[in-house]
Write a protein that holds these residues in place. Structure first.
Motif, PDB file in Angstrom:
ATOM      1  N   ALA A  65      11.377  15.943 -39.710  1.00 41.90           N
ATOM      2  CA  ALA A  65      10.088  16.332 -40.307  1.00 41.90           C
ATOM      3  C   ALA A  65       9.821  17.813 -39.924  1.00 41.90           C
ATOM      4  N   ARG A  66      10.215  18.401 -38.783  1.00 45.01           N
ATOM      5  CA  ARG A  66      10.119  19.802 -38.543  1.00 45.01           C
ATOM      6  C   ARG A  66      10.773  20.618 -39.269  1.00 45.01           C
ATOM      7  N   HIS A  67      12.112  20.131 -39.754  1.00 44.43           N
ATOM      8  CA  HIS A  67      13.170  20.840 -40.559  1.00 44.43           C
ATOM      9  C   HIS A  67      12.584  21.007 -41.806  1.00 44.43           C
ATOM     10  N   ASP A  68      12.032  19.888 -42.229  1.00 47.89           N
ATOM     11  CA  ASP A  68      11.530  20.051 -43.787  1.00 47.89           C
ATOM     12  C   ASP A  68      10.366  21.109 -43.827  1.00 47.89           C
ATOM     13  N   PHE A  69       9.368  20.723 -42.733  1.00 52.17           N
ATOM     14  CA  PHE A  69       8.079  21.683 -42.782  1.00 52.17           C
ATOM     15  C   PHE A  69       8.531  23.245 -42.684  1.00 52.17           C
ATOM     16  N   GLU A  70       9.627  23.541 -41.848  1.00 51.65           N
ATOM     17  CA  GLU A  70       9.766  24.689 -41.663  1.00 51.65           C
ATOM     18  C   GLU A  70      10.292  25.427 -43.148  1.00 51.65           C
ATOM     19  N   ARG A  71      10.961  24.428 -44.137  1.00 53.00           N
ATOM     20  CA  ARG A  71      11.573  24.993 -45.276  1.00 53.00           C
ATOM     21  C   ARG A  71      10.755  24.792 -46.503  1.00 53.00           C
ATOM     22  N   GLY A  72       9.278  24.396 -46.046  1.00 49.56           N
ATOM     23  CA  GLY A  72       8.370  24.388 -47.048  1.00 49.56           C
ATOM     24  C   GLY A  72       8.106  22.924 -47.706  1.00 49.56           C
ATOM     25  N   LEU A  73       8.947  22.079 -47.346  1.00 48.27           N
ATOM     26  CA  LEU A  73       9.125  20.825 -47.720  1.00 48.27           C
ATOM     27  C   LEU A  73       8.039  19.861 -47.415  1.00 48.27           C
ATOM     28  N   TYR A  74       6.643  20.314 -47.717  1.00 44.69           N
ATOM     29  CA  TYR A  74       5.541  19.598 -47.040  1.00 44.69           C
ATOM     30  C   TYR A  74       5.349  18.301 -47.577  1.00 44.69           C
ATOM     31  N   ALA A  75       5.747  17.502 -48.553  1.00 53.11           N
ATOM     32  CA  ALA A  75       5.399  16.284 -48.948  1.00 53.11           C
ATOM     33  C   ALA A  75       6.693  15.211 -48.228  1.00 53.11           C
ATOM     34  N   ALA A  76       7.857  16.107 -48.086  1.00 52.62           N
ATOM     35  CA  ALA A  76       8.765  15.192 -47.287  1.00 52.62           C
ATOM     36  C   ALA A  76       8.389  15.136 -45.758  1.00 52.62           C
ATOM     37  N   ALA A  77       7.960  16.180 -45.319  1.00 57.52           N
ATOM     38  CA  ALA A  77       7.722  16.398 -44.007  1.00 57.52           C
ATOM     39  C   ALA A  77       6.183  15.525 -43.637  1.00 57.52           C
ATOM     40  N   ARG A  78       5.331  15.408 -44.516  1.00 58.66           N
ATOM     41  CA  ARG A  78       4.152  14.541 -44.459  1.00 58.66           C
ATOM     42  C   ARG A  78       4.675  12.937 -44.157  1.00 58.66           C
ATOM     43  N   ASP A  79       5.589  12.548 -45.138  1.00 56.49           N
ATOM     44  CA  ASP A  79       5.988  11.029 -45.126  1.00 56.49           C
ATOM     45  C   ASP A  79       6.516  10.706 -43.861  1.00 56.49           C
ATOM     46  N   LEU A  80       7.551  11.842 -43.342  1.00 55.22           N
ATOM     47  CA  LEU A  80       7.971  11.481 -42.119  1.00 55.22           C
ATOM     48  C   LEU A  80       7.162  11.529 -40.788  1.00 55.22           C
ATOM     49  N   ARG A  81       6.163  12.398 -40.987  1.00 51.20           N
ATOM     50  CA  ARG A  81       5.175  12.582 -39.893  1.00 51.20           C
ATOM     51  C   ARG A  81       4.068  11.294 -39.725  1.00 51.20           C
ATOM     52  N   GLU A  82       3.777  10.885 -40.912  1.00 49.64           N
ATOM     53  CA  GLU A  82       3.110   9.551 -40.704  1.00 49.64           C
ATOM     54  C   GLU A  82       3.865   8.669 -40.373  1.00 49.64           C
ATOM     55  N   GLN A  83       5.091   8.263 -40.497  1.00 49.63           N
ATOM     56  CA  GLN A  83       5.881   7.217 -39.926  1.00 49.63           C
ATOM     57  C   GLN A  83       5.789   7.685 -38.469  1.00 49.63           C
ATOM     58  N   VAL A  84       6.206   8.773 -37.858  1.00 47.48           N
ATOM     59  CA  VAL A  84       6.059   9.114 -36.574  1.00 47.48           C
ATOM     60  C   VAL A  84       4.833   8.716 -36.038  1.00 47.48           C
ATOM     61  N   LEU A  85       3.823   9.031 -36.478  1.00 55.69           N
ATOM     62  CA  LEU A  85       2.517   8.803 -36.053  1.00 55.69           C
ATOM     63  C   LEU A  85       2.219   7.309 -35.627  1.00 55.69           C
ATOM     64  N   ALA A  86       2.768   6.611 -36.869  1.00 55.31           N
ATOM     65  CA  ALA A  86       2.419   5.286 -36.583  1.00 55.31           C
ATOM     66  C   ALA A  86       3.505   4.526 -35.790  1.00 55.31           C
ATOM     67  N   ALA A  87       4.660   5.043 -35.442  1.00 53.46           N
ATOM     68  CA  ALA A  87       5.476   4.649 -34.425  1.00 53.46           C
ATOM     69  C   ALA A  87       4.869   4.677 -33.165  1.00 53.46           C
ATOM     70  N   HIS A  88       4.579   6.066 -32.944  1.00 50.65           N
ATOM     71  CA  HIS A  88       4.037   6.478 -31.598  1.00 50.65           C
ATOM     72  C   HIS A  88       2.626   5.644 -31.257  1.00 50.65           C
ATOM     73  N   ARG A  89       1.953   5.416 -32.104  1.00 55.44           N
ATOM     74  CA  ARG A  89       0.726   4.616 -31.678  1.00 55.44           C
ATOM     75  C   ARG A  89       1.135   3.193 -31.434  1.00 55.44           C
ATOM     76  N   ARG A  90       2.238   2.587 -32.151  1.00 56.41           N
ATOM     77  CA  ARG A  90       2.660   1.346 -31.967  1.00 56.41           C
ATOM     78  C   ARG A  90       3.475   0.999 -30.434  1.00 56.41           C
ATOM     79  N   LEU A  91       4.200   2.221 -30.394  1.00 55.91           N
ATOM     80  CA  LEU A  91       5.118   2.103 -29.019  1.00 55.91           C
ATOM     81  C   LEU A  91       4.370   2.675 -27.766  1.00 55.91           C
ATOM     82  N   LEU A  92       3.361   3.666 -28.025  1.00 48.84           N
ATOM     83  CA  LEU A  92       2.899   4.453 -26.735  1.00 48.84           C
ATOM     84  C   LEU A  92       1.410   4.361 -26.665  1.00 48.84           C
ATOM     85  N   GLY A  93       0.591   3.784 -27.627  1.00 46.72           N
ATOM     86  CA  GLY A  93      -0.735   4.032 -27.666  1.00 46.72           C
ATOM     87  C   GLY A  93      -1.306   5.302 -28.228  1.00 46.72           C
ATOM     88  N   ASP A  94      -2.793   5.155 -28.420  1.00 48.25           N
ATOM     89  CA  ASP A  94      -3.693   6.234 -29.380  1.00 48.25           C
ATOM     90  C   ASP A  94      -3.394   7.630 -28.675  1.00 48.25           C
TER      91      ASP A  94
END
Length: 753
Positions: free
Chosen positions: A582-611
């Motif tokens: 996601a960081r790679h895509d963000f640095e290249r200006g690929l914001y839609a792809a970065a957002r999709d991955l970052r939403e998945q990462v946030l959901a995983a962290h909430r599930r695995l680690l807490g809010d």
């Protein structure tokens, strides 16, 4: 007496003799007749591997000759060096006009049907002389014709390999046949500029379509190698990764990110500065650069999948000077360019490929070998794998026994045949499945581990360092032992024709092989362990993607990481890997792809680690940054305010993470027009950084620069200038005149001035 080109160093060459070594006894008398008649002839009598490229010495001799004479026997088309010599001369002569003026043919056969391209089949070709008198007569005709030519071939079109981008072209070590198909591609791309095949007009776009494993990519690579001289502007190879229907297709954003990423790598390789540019700007600059060079170039898009619709045009060459060659299984793009369906090998080509490493002995073995090729449906990959298996069993399994084994597949092989039914020649799925499975299962353990690893990754060249790092994590071995295990794995899979070298030392595993391993893995627990090891290895390797200058070097790792992020993020390592992509895509200006991955990462962290875990808050902050970049300022502000509140409560007002989240919120407030609130936060961040880190720490300088931007937005240009001059002076002293941060500071100050 045998002639040698070394005798001719002092004499300008007039004609280059291209021939098979097995035809030497008939060719050499004609060469003597030419020399006796005063014609200097270039003749190389050294042995050249039939699958090797032409050497520099041959290229030089060809470039300095006025014409090429091809002794076009029935075996001549089977020699790769001969065909490359002929093609290079033809391309140079084509640039001048009628290529038949510079390419002369002697046909010792009774018919011309074996001669390609067909324009060389007309009445101008000469029959083979039967005796000395015939050689002398033909030599006189050749001498008279050469007298009408001015200048060498190399003066018309330099016979040199063009620059290559995206894939280092090597050619398949056992590429056979396909000669008419190669010329049809050339006609489709350049036939309108100088007709090669009668009745064909070129569009500058050709699509090679066909079954999986049938040789589309190898054909495209062989075309680029043989016809490269026609494209002095370079050969560009992009991978579309569309040929693996066993995986759920990536999102539209992810597929577009793959395309944009490769275009950016090409632009960087051509010296274009892409930092801070949107993808359309990068593509526009790339098109302008290629047009300014004024040279034709070849743009290859390999493995284009279905479902792109009109967006498929984004894959095409970015400049009118480019000719686009596409390989695909899909038939849905027939409305653009010229479609060139690719069938299976001819029976003779399949037999030649099967026996390239082990020759049948006697008529019974030859008949069995031809039967094996037929049983495999003349499918290129299956035939090549079977040939490797036969070579590995010399003295153990006869051709006849091997064919009998193919006819007796086990239950799982029948199941695989059903899975491959849409990808293989109808009626031959069972034999192909048997061949693939038995070859895979005959590998030593490290070879099978490598194929299990490949089945998890993209269908792209796999860097050896990634394999070694994964093996080291997998078995917790010493660092020096893992490369040796990887080397043994490479040797095993290459011997079995289950992988090929590509891009230097990287290895490419065909999608059919990966699919076979994925569906019929005898050790799924081992594959699961490999997945964990490669995820951790990639996450470590991609920790540098925050610096866009690392992207070209890490392009292969990024390609292989994407498939591992397509499914659920089940643990911390997979979430970390997705965060780096996601960081790679963000640095290249690929914001839609970065957002999709970052939403998945946030959901995983909430599930695995807490809010309120630090990684969860970091993921929330990164998603907020992406929303702001997309223009969703309200969404970004909501996330950033929650992150700041959590950091203040958990870490305190002056913790580095608190200050970072305060700064990010300030940037969003400024974008919303709330300049007073943004300035208040930024002044507090700057004061804390000065107290905690000092005046010239990078974080202090960044916060100073951000505050200057808010001053500028408020109209306080003097205040902005003062801060920016101090930032620039520090960057010059600490980083040097040409560091990106120095240049960025210079640009910011210039905007204020």
């Amino acid at each position: 007496m045998a002639a040698s080109h070394r005798e001719l160093d002092a004499v300008p060459t007039e004609i280059f003799i291209s021939y098979r070594r097995k035809d030497s006894e008939r060719v050499v008398p004609l060469v003597h007749a030419l020399r006796d008649g005063g014609v200097s002839a270039w003749l190389d009598q050294s042995e050249i591997d039939e699958f090797a490229p032409i050497t520099d010495a041959i290229r030089k001799g060809l470039s300095e000759s006025k014409a090429l004479l091809a002794w076009y026997s029935a075996d001549y088309p089977k020699s790769r060096p001969c065909q490359m010599e002929l093609t290079a001369a033809f391309l140079a002569a084509q640039r001048e006009g009628d290529p038949r003026r510079r390419v002369l043919v002697v046909n010792p056969e009774g018919t011309p049907t074996h001669i390609e391209p067909i324009e060389l089949r007309d009445a101008q070709y000469a029959g083979a002389p039967a005796d000395a008198a015939g050689c002398a007569a033909l030599a006189r005709r050749i001498k008279a014709h050469i007298a009408t030519l001015a200048g060498p071939l190399g003066a018309i079109l330099p016979i040199v390999p063009p620059s290559q981008y995206g894939l280092k072209l090597a050619g398949a070590s056992r590429f056979v046949g396909r000669l008419p198909e190669l010329w049809r591609i050339h006609s489709a791309l350049l036939g309108g500029e100088s007709a090669i095949i009668s009745g064909t007009s070129a569009t500058g776009l050709a699509q090679v379509s066909g079954l999986g494993g049938i040789g589309k990519s190898l054909l495209a690579e062989e075309y680029a190698l043989r016809f490269g001289a026609a494209y002095p502007g370079g050969i560009f190879w992009l991978r579309a990764f569309g040929n693996d229907p066993t995986r759920a297709p990536g999102s539209t954003e992810a597929r577009e990110a793959v395309r944009v990423e490769q275009v950016s790598v090409v632009a960087t390789a051509l010296g274009i500065e892409i930092k801070g540019l949107e993808p359309p700007q990068v593509e526009a600059l790339l098109g302008a650069k290629l047009s300014q060079q004024g040279k034709p170039f070849l743009w290859i898009v390999d493995d284009l999948g279905s479902g792109w619709g009109e967006a498929v045009r984004a894959w095409l060459a970015p400049s009118p000077l480019g000719k686009t060659l596409v390989t695909t299984r899909s038939r849905e793009y027939g409305s653009i360019g010229i479609a060139l369906p690719l069938g299976v090998l001819t029976p003779e080509e399949a037999f030649e490929l099967l026996c390239a490493r082990r020759k049948p002995v006697g008529p019974e073995e030859e008949a069995a070998a031809r039967g094996i090729a037929e049983d495999l449906g003349y499918h290129a990959l299956a035939v090549d794998v079977a040939g490797a298996a036969l070579a590995a069993q010399v003295g153990l399994v006869s051709f006849a026994r091997f064919r009998t084994n193919l006819a007796d597949p086990a239950e799982d092989e029948l199941e695989l045949a059903v899975e491959l039914a849409d990808m293989l020649p109808s009626g031959h799925e069972n034999s192909v499945a048997t061949t693939l499975l038995r070859s895979v299962r005959s590998l030593p353990e490290e070879g099978q581990d490598f194929l299990r690893l490949a089945s998890l990754l993209a269908v792209a060249p796999i860097p050896p360092a990634l394999v070694a790092a994964t093996f080291q994590r997998l078995d917790d071995v010493e660092e020096s032992a893992a490369p040796r295990r990887a080397a043994r794995a490479f040797a095993a899979v290459e011997r079995a024709s289950l992988a090929e070298r590509a891009d230097g030392d990287a290895r490419l595993v065909h999608t059919l092989v990966s699919r076979t391993v994925r569906f019929h893995d005898a050790a799924p627990e081992r594959t699961a362990a490999l997945q964990g090891a490669v995820v951790a290895s990639l996450a470590e390797a991609l920790a540098e993607v925050a610096d866009i200058r690392s992207h070209a070097r890490l392009a292969a790792e990024v390609q292989h990481a994407r498939p591992l992020c397509e499914n659920a993020l089940v643990d911390a390592d997979s979430a970390k890997l997705a965060a780096w992509i996601a960081r790679h895509d963000f640095e290249r200006g690929l914001y839609a792809a970065a957002r999709d991955l970052r939403e998945q990462v946030l959901a995983a962290h909430r599930r695995l680690l807490g809010d309120e875990h630090p990684d969860t808050l970091r993921g929330m902050n990164n998603l907020g940054e992406t929303l702001r970049a997309q223009g969703d300022l309200a969404g970004a502000r909501d996330l950033q305010e929650r992150v700041l509140a959590a950091h203040r409560r958990l870490l305190g007002e002056e913790h580095r993470d608190t200050l970072t989240s305060m700064n990010n919120l300030a940037e969003t407030l400024r974008a919303q027009g709330d300049l007073a609130a943004a300035r208040d936060l930024q002044e507090r961040v700057l004061a804390a950084h000065r107290d905690l880190l000092g005046e010239e720490h990078p974080d202090t300088l960044t916060s100073m620069n951000n505050l200057a931007a808010t001053f500028s937005s408020q109209g306080d240009l003097a205040g902005a200038r003062d801060l920016q001059e101090r930032v620039l002076a520090a960057h010059r002293r600490l980083l040097g005149e040409e560091h990106p941060d120095t240049l960025r500071g210079m640009n910011n100050l210039a905007a204020t001035l």
